[in-house]
Design an enzyme around this catalytic site. Sequence first.
Site, PDB file in Angstrom:
ATOM      1  N   HIS A   1      11.621   3.859   1.733  1.00  0.00           N
ATOM      2  CA  HIS A   1      12.965   4.341   1.414  1.00  0.00           C
ATOM      3  C   HIS A   1      13.463   5.192   2.569  1.00  0.00           C
ATOM      4  CE1 HIS A   1      12.555   3.338  -2.874  1.00  0.00           C
ATOM      5  NE2 HIS A   1      11.350   3.894  -2.830  1.00  0.00           N
TER       6      HIS A   1
ATOM      7  N   GLU B   1      16.600   8.597  -3.745  1.00  0.00           N
ATOM      8  CA  GLU B   1      15.683   7.550  -3.312  1.00  0.00           C
ATOM      9  C   GLU B   1      16.427   6.263  -2.965  1.00  0.00           C
ATOM     10  OE1 GLU B   1      11.589   6.813  -5.176  1.00  0.00           O
ATOM     11  OE2 GLU B   1      12.793   5.155  -5.944  1.00  0.00           O
TER      12      GLU B   1
ATOM     13  N   HIS C   1       8.721   9.046   8.649  1.00  0.00           N
ATOM     14  CA  HIS C   1       7.871   7.948   9.115  1.00  0.00           C
ATOM     15  C   HIS C   1       6.399   8.162   8.735  1.00  0.00           C
ATOM     16  CE1 HIS C   1      11.504   6.813  11.224  1.00  0.00           C
ATOM     17  NE2 HIS C   1      10.960   5.614  11.353  1.00  0.00           N
TER      18      HIS C   1
ATOM     19  N   HIS D   1       5.811   4.670   0.305  1.00  0.00           N
ATOM     20  CA  HIS D   1       4.917   5.128  -0.758  1.00  0.00           C
ATOM     21  C   HIS D   1       4.606   3.966  -1.686  1.00  0.00           C
ATOM     22  CE1 HIS D   1       7.942   6.168  -4.236  1.00  0.00           C
ATOM     23  NE2 HIS D   1       8.375   5.163  -3.524  1.00  0.00           N
TER      24      HIS D   1
ATOM     25  N   HIS E   1       6.092   0.258  -0.330  1.00  0.00           N
ATOM     26  CA  HIS E   1       7.484   0.002   0.037  1.00  0.00           C
ATOM     27  C   HIS E   1       8.062   1.285   0.616  1.00  0.00           C
ATOM     28  CE1 HIS E   1       7.658   1.728  -4.010  1.00  0.00           C
ATOM     29  NE2 HIS E   1       8.904   2.102  -3.736  1.00  0.00           N
TER      30      HIS E   1
ATOM     31  N   CYS F   1       6.951  -1.043  -7.983  1.00  0.00           N
ATOM     32  CA  CYS F   1       6.681   0.162  -7.184  1.00  0.00           C
ATOM     33  C   CYS F   1       5.194   0.398  -6.952  1.00  0.00           C
ATOM     34  CB  CYS F   1       7.321   1.388  -7.830  1.00  0.00           C
ATOM     35  SG  CYS F   1       9.119   1.327  -7.782  1.00  0.00           S
TER      36      CYS F   1
END
Length: 141
Positions: free
Chosen positions: A43, A125, A78, A27, A41, A37
Site C-alpha cells: 500500500h 490504507e 519501503h 504487509h 501485498h 490480505c
Amino acid sequence: MMQQFYPAVPHEFRFELNKDLNFSAAHFIPSEDAGQCKEMHGHTYFVNVTVGGDELDAIGFLIDFKSIKKAIHKKYDHSVLNNHPEFENKFPTTELLAQQIWQSIQDILQATANKPTCLQVIVRETPTSYVVYRPRKEDLL
C-alpha cells in the site's frame, strides 16, 4: 496533493498541528480470516498526525514538522511491516499500525521540554478506507 479533511478531535489546547505524510510498505495478515490480505501485498499509506499543546518550544514550534515525518517515513517506508519488532506477536493491521505510529510520535513529544500531546493518528490504507486512532486519557499518563 489533494487536500484532505479528517475528523477533528475535540480538545482545549491553544495550538493544534496537523502533519500529512505518506509511505509505501508491504504487509500480510497470516490468518485465513484475512481473505486475500493473507498474501503479501503493498500500500501507499497516507497518514495524518494531530498534535496539541499549550506551550511552544524556544523557536516557536509545537513540534517541528520534520521530526514527525522523519520518525514515521524513515521507519516504515519501503519496508515489510511484518518485519518490524512492534509487530512480532501481532498482525500489522491498519488499526495496529495507527496505534504504533501514535506511540512513536508520543514518545518523541514527551522527550521535548514543552511536552505536546499526540491527539490522533489517521492511517489511510486505500482511497476508500482509513482508521482513526485516538488515545484514552490513561494512555497519555
